[in-house]
Design a protein around this motif. Structure first.
Motif: not given
Length: 242
Positions: A60-71, A73-85
């Motif tokens: 689905p297309v959805q907002p992604v925090t890592l992308n500044g909240g812009m929609p 294609p994403s399977w889930f929201d990602i907030r940071t890649l510095d700490d993947i967990s």
């Protein structure tokens, strides 16, 4: 209530006989199923994989925090890649894992495109993906109610590791052969995340059906890795005698 299936590109088996195995492969963040079409076409033409159909779902297309909240294609929201967990989107992860599980169920029921009512059992389905899609593939394969033939995770990580214990994992999870591939120069999903996930899976008893570290490879795939994936698929979903 039945779940609406993800829109997917479906490549039927290359051989003349019916499909006896399926690969469901999920794309990465910002991509779509078509992004892996060339790889799927390459794999299905191999002499030992012509009985395999490939399903390439679109997220689905959805907002992604890592992308500044812009929609996107994403399977889930990602907030940071510095700490993947850190701060994982558990709701989104579970929702997308369930969506892949629904595709597995549709394969069994024979209700997907080109199947014509001739189902492919879950034990003959490999699920996986690249990067974000690989995380969903791992989560789906390890928690699907029925055993799958295998799981492929490329340039990815195991999500929700703190919950990857019984009864969250299925009883057959430890018997599923898993292929993990990762580039040592990955600048997006760090190589150490993949190594940490592989170590965690081995410690949990899940079979390592094959793994590859690819020197100098960034956040992508290379021909050597695709060749290793092909060899893995030939082992876990071999052609069946007619």
């Amino acid at each position: 209530m039945s779940q609406t299936l993800l829109k997917s590109i479906v490549l039927p088996q290359a051989g003349s006989s019916k499909a006896t195995a399926t690969v469901i492969f999920a794309h990465g963040l910002g991509d779509q199923g078509a992004g892996w079409l060339d790889v799927a076409q390459m794999l299905r033409k191999r002499p030992k994989l012509q009985h395999v159909r490939f399903v390439l779902p679109n997220s689905p297309v959805q907002p992604v925090t890592l992308n500044g909240g812009m929609p996107m294609p994403s399977w889930f929201d990602i907030r940071t890649l510095d700490d993947i967990s850190g701060g994982e989107d558990e709701v989104g992860l579970r929702k997308s894992a369930d969506a892949l599980s629904a595709l597995i169920n549709a394969e069994e029921a024979g209700s997907q495109e080109h199947l014509d009512g001739q189902g492919v059992p879950s034990e003959r389905v490999v699920v996986g993906g690249f990067s974000q899609g690989g995380a969903i593939g791992l989560l789906c394969g390890l928690t699907h109610p029925k055993p799958v033939a295998g799981i492929v995770g490329l340039s990815t990580w195991l999500p929700l590791r703190a919950k990857m214990v019984a009864p969250y994992l299925t009883s057959h999870a430890r018997n599923i052969p898993i292929f993990l591939g990762h580039g040592t120069a990955d600048q997006v999903v760090k190589y150490e995340y993949g190594q940490r996930s592989a170590k965690f899976l081995r410690a949990g008893g899940e079979n390592d059906g094959g793994a590859g570290s690819y020197d100098g490879m960034a956040h992508s795939a290379c021909m050597e890795e695709i060749e290793h994936v092909a060899e893995y698929l030939e082992k876990v979903i071999p052609a069946q005698a007619s």
